[in-house]
Design an enzyme around this catalytic site. Structure first.
Site, PDB file in Angstrom:
ATOM      1  N   ARG A   1     -14.575 -23.120  11.114  1.00 11.72           N
ATOM      2  CA  ARG A   1     -15.255 -23.426   9.834  1.00 11.72           C
ATOM      3  C   ARG A   1     -16.138 -22.289   9.328  1.00 11.72           C
ATOM      4  O   ARG A   1     -16.990 -22.490   8.462  1.00 11.72           O
ATOM      5  CB  ARG A   1     -16.082 -24.712   9.928  1.00 11.72           C
ATOM      6  CG  ARG A   1     -15.232 -25.925  10.287  1.00 11.72           C
ATOM      7  CD  ARG A   1     -15.923 -27.210   9.905  1.00 11.72           C
ATOM      8  NE  ARG A   1     -15.100 -28.339  10.293  1.00 11.72           N
ATOM      9  CZ  ARG A   1     -15.148 -28.926  11.483  1.00 11.72           C
ATOM     10  NH1 ARG A   1     -16.018 -28.503  12.389  1.00 11.72           N
ATOM     11  NH2 ARG A   1     -14.356 -29.930  11.746  1.00 11.72           N
TER      12      ARG A   1
ATOM     13  N   HIS B   1      -4.765  -8.531 -15.238  1.00 13.32           N
ATOM     14  CA  HIS B   1      -4.203  -9.169 -14.035  1.00 13.32           C
ATOM     15  C   HIS B   1      -3.229 -10.301 -14.345  1.00 13.32           C
ATOM     16  O   HIS B   1      -2.381 -10.613 -13.517  1.00 13.32           O
ATOM     17  CB  HIS B   1      -5.335  -9.679 -13.134  1.00 13.32           C
ATOM     18  CG  HIS B   1      -6.040  -8.584 -12.379  1.00 13.32           C
ATOM     19  ND1 HIS B   1      -6.655  -7.525 -13.003  1.00 13.32           N
ATOM     20  CD2 HIS B   1      -6.224  -8.382 -11.045  1.00 13.32           C
ATOM     21  CE1 HIS B   1      -7.202  -6.727 -12.085  1.00 13.32           C
ATOM     22  NE2 HIS B   1      -6.951  -7.221 -10.893  1.00 13.32           N
TER      23      HIS B   1
ATOM     24  N   HIS C   1      -0.050  -9.940 -12.144  1.00 14.16           N
ATOM     25  CA  HIS C   1       0.423 -10.906 -11.154  1.00 14.16           C
ATOM     26  C   HIS C   1       1.851 -11.353 -11.473  1.00 14.16           C
ATOM     27  O   HIS C   1       2.653 -11.598 -10.566  1.00 14.16           O
ATOM     28  CB  HIS C   1      -0.526 -12.106 -11.074  1.00 14.16           C
ATOM     29  CG  HIS C   1      -1.849 -11.760 -10.439  1.00 14.16           C
ATOM     30  ND1 HIS C   1      -2.952 -12.565 -10.537  1.00 14.16           N
ATOM     31  CD2 HIS C   1      -2.235 -10.698  -9.688  1.00 14.16           C
ATOM     32  CE1 HIS C   1      -3.970 -12.006  -9.873  1.00 14.16           C
ATOM     33  NE2 HIS C   1      -3.554 -10.872  -9.358  1.00 14.16           N
TER      34      HIS C   1
ATOM     35  N   HIS D   1      -0.062  -3.431  -6.150  1.00 11.84           N
ATOM     36  CA  HIS D   1      -0.923  -4.278  -6.978  1.00 11.84           C
ATOM     37  C   HIS D   1      -1.638  -3.430  -8.045  1.00 11.84           C
ATOM     38  O   HIS D   1      -1.654  -3.786  -9.231  1.00 11.84           O
ATOM     39  CB  HIS D   1      -1.939  -5.003  -6.089  1.00 11.84           C
ATOM     40  CG  HIS D   1      -2.971  -5.764  -6.859  1.00 11.84           C
ATOM     41  ND1 HIS D   1      -2.682  -6.914  -7.564  1.00 11.84           N
ATOM     42  CD2 HIS D   1      -4.297  -5.528  -7.062  1.00 11.84           C
ATOM     43  CE1 HIS D   1      -3.785  -7.356  -8.168  1.00 11.84           C
ATOM     44  NE2 HIS D   1      -4.776  -6.533  -7.881  1.00 11.84           N
TER      45      HIS D   1
HETATM   46  P1  NAD Z   1      -2.687  -2.462   1.105  1.00 10.76           P
HETATM   47  O1  NAD Z   1      -3.735  -3.190   1.799  1.00 10.76           O
HETATM   48  O2  NAD Z   1      -1.280  -2.946   1.242  1.00 10.76           O
HETATM   49  O3  NAD Z   1      -2.742  -0.934   1.549  1.00 10.76           O
HETATM   50  C1  NAD Z   1      -1.833  -0.030   0.989  1.00 10.76           C
HETATM   51  C2  NAD Z   1      -1.074   0.788   2.048  1.00 10.76           C
HETATM   52  O4  NAD Z   1      -1.915   1.849   2.479  1.00 10.76           O
HETATM   53  C3  NAD Z   1      -0.713   0.014   3.294  1.00 10.76           C
HETATM   54  O5  NAD Z   1       0.574   0.415   3.725  1.00 10.76           O
HETATM   55  C4  NAD Z   1      -1.762   0.450   4.295  1.00 10.76           C
HETATM   56  O6  NAD Z   1      -1.316   0.351   5.625  1.00 10.76           O
HETATM   57  C5  NAD Z   1      -1.980   1.881   3.901  1.00 10.76           C
HETATM   58  N1  NAD Z   1      -3.295   2.437   4.200  1.00 10.76           N
HETATM   59  C6  NAD Z   1      -4.487   1.822   4.128  1.00 10.76           C
HETATM   60  N2  NAD Z   1      -5.474   2.702   4.314  1.00 10.76           N
HETATM   61  C7  NAD Z   1      -4.896   3.899   4.525  1.00 10.76           C
HETATM   62  C8  NAD Z   1      -5.390   5.201   4.750  1.00 10.76           C
HETATM   63  N3  NAD Z   1      -6.704   5.456   4.739  1.00 10.76           N
HETATM   64  N4  NAD Z   1      -4.513   6.209   4.931  1.00 10.76           N
HETATM   65  C9  NAD Z   1      -3.160   5.968   4.867  1.00 10.76           C
HETATM   66  N5  NAD Z   1      -2.635   4.767   4.629  1.00 10.76           N
HETATM   67  C10 NAD Z   1      -3.492   3.736   4.449  1.00 10.76           C
HETATM   68  O7  NAD Z   1      -2.968  -2.387  -0.475  1.00 10.76           O
HETATM   69  P2  NAD Z   1      -4.327  -2.331  -1.326  1.00 10.76           P
HETATM   70  O8  NAD Z   1      -3.944  -1.718  -2.612  1.00 10.76           O
HETATM   71  O9  NAD Z   1      -5.446  -1.777  -0.561  1.00 10.76           O
HETATM   72  O10 NAD Z   1      -4.664  -3.873  -1.569  1.00 10.76           O
HETATM   73  C11 NAD Z   1      -3.858  -4.693  -2.350  1.00 10.76           C
HETATM   74  C12 NAD Z   1      -4.221  -6.122  -2.057  1.00 10.76           C
HETATM   75  O11 NAD Z   1      -5.580  -6.345  -2.408  1.00 10.76           O
HETATM   76  C13 NAD Z   1      -3.409  -7.136  -2.819  1.00 10.76           C
HETATM   77  O12 NAD Z   1      -2.972  -8.133  -1.923  1.00 10.76           O
HETATM   78  C14 NAD Z   1      -4.395  -7.732  -3.813  1.00 10.76           C
HETATM   79  O13 NAD Z   1      -4.102  -9.063  -4.134  1.00 10.76           O
HETATM   80  C15 NAD Z   1      -5.686  -7.601  -3.074  1.00 10.76           C
HETATM   81  N6  NAD Z   1      -6.871  -7.563  -3.939  1.00 10.76           N
HETATM   82  C16 NAD Z   1      -7.890  -8.399  -3.644  1.00 10.76           C
HETATM   83  C17 NAD Z   1      -9.028  -8.358  -4.411  1.00 10.76           C
HETATM   84  C18 NAD Z   1     -10.195  -9.224  -4.041  1.00 10.76           C
HETATM   85  O14 NAD Z   1     -11.149  -9.310  -4.810  1.00 10.76           O
HETATM   86  N7  NAD Z   1     -10.192  -9.825  -2.877  1.00 10.76           N
HETATM   87  C19 NAD Z   1      -9.145  -7.476  -5.485  1.00 10.76           C
HETATM   88  C20 NAD Z   1      -8.071  -6.624  -5.754  1.00 10.76           C
HETATM   89  C21 NAD Z   1      -6.930  -6.677  -4.970  1.00 10.76           C
HETATM   90  N1  GLY Z   2     -10.723  -8.613  -8.284  1.00  7.67           N
HETATM   91  C1  GLY Z   2     -11.230  -9.688  -9.073  1.00  7.67           C
HETATM   92  C2  GLY Z   2     -12.431 -10.337  -8.494  1.00  7.67           C
HETATM   93  O1  GLY Z   2     -12.905  -9.964  -7.451  1.00  7.67           O
HETATM   94  O2  GLY Z   2     -12.927 -11.254  -9.066  1.00  7.67           O
END
Ligand code: NAD
Ligand code: GLY
Length: 359
Positions: A119, A246, A250, A263
Site C-alpha cells: 500500500r 499529448h 497518445h 513518446h
Molecule cells: P525510455 O524510458 O524508454 O528510455 C529511452 C531509451 O533510452 C531506453 O531504451 C533506455 O534504456 C535508454 N536509456 C535511458 N537512459 C539512457 C542513457 N543515459 N544512455 C543511453 N541509453 C539510455 O523513454 P523515455 O523517453 O525516457 O520515457 C518515455 C516514457 O515516459 C513513456 O512511457 C511516457 O508515457 C512516460 N512519461 C511519463 C510522464 C510522467 O509524468 N510520469 C511524463 C512524460 C512521459
Molecule cells: N507529463 C504530464 C504531467 O506530468 O502531468
C-alpha cells in the site's frame, strides 16, 4: 548544484541537479530504510548500475537490483510483477526504498510499484533520459499501459527525491535527445513565451548537446513543472496544460503500436498539430504555428503525423484519452504562445488539421 523544490499534498521533495550527482544519491536515502531496490533495465544497468549501487551501498543498507526488459512495449502489468516477485521473494518490508534508475518507462513503472507495494513505500527517481529529467520524474504520475490505452492504470504518487545527473545524457542516442527537447519546448509554449524564444534561438545547440544549454533547459523545465504540480497535483485543472500535444501524441503511439515512435517524438509532432488546431479554434496567428513547426523540426522531431487508418481511427484513439469527458475529446490549445487552455474543438477543425498534417 541546483535544487528545485516540489511541494504537493502528496509530499514535498527536492530535485537535485548536478553533474556527477549519481555518486551522491546515497545522501537522499532515509536513515530508517531497511533495504534498497534499484529498478532499472539491462541497458542502463550496464552503463550506470555499478556506480549507483556503490553510492547506495555506502549507506550500509542491503542493495539489490531488478532488471525490467527495455522498451515501452514492456510497460505493462506482466512486467510490473517482476518488481513484486523480487521484493516479496526477499520479504522486503514497508521501509524498503525503491530507486528508479532509468528513463520514463522505468520511472513510471517503479513509481507505480512503490505506490502499491504494501500500500505504498518510499521511492527515489534517478532519471537518465532527457525526457525523464525534464518531465516524467517530477510530479508523481506513475502508470503502466493497457492494450486499450496508454498510462491507463496508475496512481499519483510522489517520490521522496529526484536525483538528476546531467552527465548521464552523454550516452543517450541522438533520437532520445530530440524526444526530450519536445517536452522542453512544450513548457515555453504553455507557460513562457520568452523561454520558447530561447528554445528557438538555441535549438541547434540544444540538439548538439551543449552542456550549459542542456543544464539550463533541465533546470528551467523542472522549475516550470514544479510550479504546475505544486499548484495542482492531481490534475483537477491547471496540470492538464502539461498535456499540450499529448492528445495527438497518445493517438500516434497507440495507433502505430507502442515503441514505433518515441513518446517525445509523438509529443513534438503533437505540438505542431495542437498549434494548427489553436489557429483554427482560438485564432493563434499562422506565423506562430510556423514558428512551432520550425522549432520542432530544428530539435529533430517529426512535424508530420502518420496517416494511421484515416480520421475515424484518429478520433476513436483520441476519445480514449484520459482528458476525454463523456466521449468528448479535450485538447490543450494556445490562444497565444506562452499561454494554454483546455477545451473541446469542432470535429471539422480537427479533421482539417489531420488532413493537413498527416503524412
Ligand atoms: P525510455 O524510458 O524508454 O528510455 C529511452 C531509451 O533510452 C531506453 O531504451 C533506455 O534504456 C535508454 N536509456 C535511458 N537512459 C539512457 C542513457 N543515459 N544512455 C543511453 N541509453 C539510455 O523513454 P523515455 O523517453 O525516457 O520515457 C518515455 C516514457 O515516459 C513513456 O512511457 C511516457 O508515457 C512516460 N512519461 C511519463 C510522464 C510522467 O509524468 N510520469 C511524463 C512524460 C512521459
Ligand atoms: N507529463 C504530464 C504531467 O506530468 O502531468
Amino acid at each position: 548544484m541546483t535544487d528545485v523544490m516540489v511541494s504537493t499534498p502528496g509530499g514535498d521533495y527536492p530535485i537535485h541537479i548536478e553533474a556527477g550527482r549519481l555518486g551522491r544519491i546515497g545522501e537522499s536515502l532515509p536513515s530508517d530504510a531497511t533495504a534498497v531496490v534499484v529498478v532499472t533495465n539491462p541497458t542502463i544497468n550496464n552503463l550506470f548500475g555499478e556506480q549507483v549501487r556503490a553510492a547506495l551501498t555506502q549507506s550500509g543498507k542491503p542493495v539489490t537490483t531488478v532488471e525490467l526488459p527495455d522498451g515501452e512495449q514492456y510497460k505493462d502489468w506482466q512486467t510490473l510483477n517482476l518488481i513484486f516477485d523480487h521484493m516479496l521473494g526477499l520479504q522486503l518490508d514497508r521501509r524498503a526504498v525503491i530507486v528508479a534508475l532509468g528513463g520514463g518507462v522505468v520511472g513510471d513503472m517503479a513509481g507505480f510499484a512503490a505506490a502499491v507495494y504494501m500500500r505504498g513505500i518510499r521511492f527515489i527517481q534517478v532519471p537518465t533520459t532527457l525526457l525523464a529529467q525534464v518531465d516524467s520524474s517530477v510530479g508523481g504520475k506513475t502508470a503502466v499501459n493497457h492494450p486499450l490505452g496508454k498510462n491507463m492504470i496508475g496512481a499519483f504518487y510522489q517520490p521522496i527525491a529526484v536525483e538528476i545527473d546531467t552527465t548521464v545524457l552523454n550516452t543517450l542516442p541522438d533520437r532520445e535527445i530530440s524526444a526530450g527537447l519536445a517536452e522542453v519546448v512544450k513548457y515555453g509554449l504553455i507557460m513562457d513565451a520568452a523561454f520558447f524564444a530561447w528554445c528557438q534561438e538555441n535549438a541547434s545547440g540544444l540538439r548538439s548537446r551543449d552542456p550549459d544549454l542542456l543544464a539550463t533547459a533541465i533546470r528551467r523545465s523542472c522549475e516550470f513543472k514544479a510550479q504546475v504540480v505544486s499548484a495542482d497535483e492531481r490534475e483537477s485543472g491547471l496540470r492538464a496544460i502539461l498535456n499540450l500535444g499529448h492528445t495527438f501524441a497518445h493517438a500516434i503511439e497507440a495507433g502505430l503500436g507502442y515503441g514505433q515512435w518515441l513518446h517525445g517524438e509523438a509529443v513534438g509532432c503533437g505540438l505542431v498539430l495542437a498549434s494548427a488546431l489553436s489557429e483554427r479554434t482560438l485564432g493563434l496567428p499562422g506565423a506562430d504555428v510556423e514558428r512551432v513547426r520550425s522549432v520542432v523540426d530544428a530539435i529533430g522531431c517529426p512535424t508530420r503525423a502518420p496517416r494511421l487508418l484515416g480520421v475515424e481511427q484518429w478520433m476513436s484513439l483520441m476519445r480514449s484519452d484520459k482528458k476525454a469527458q463523456a466521449g468528448e475529446i479535450k485538447f490543450v490549445l494556445m490562444p497565444e504562445i506562452g499561454q494554454a487552455t483546455v477545451g473541446a474543438a469542432d470535429s471539422n477543425d480537427v479533421a482539417a488539421v489531420l488532413n493537413e498534417y498527416a503524412a
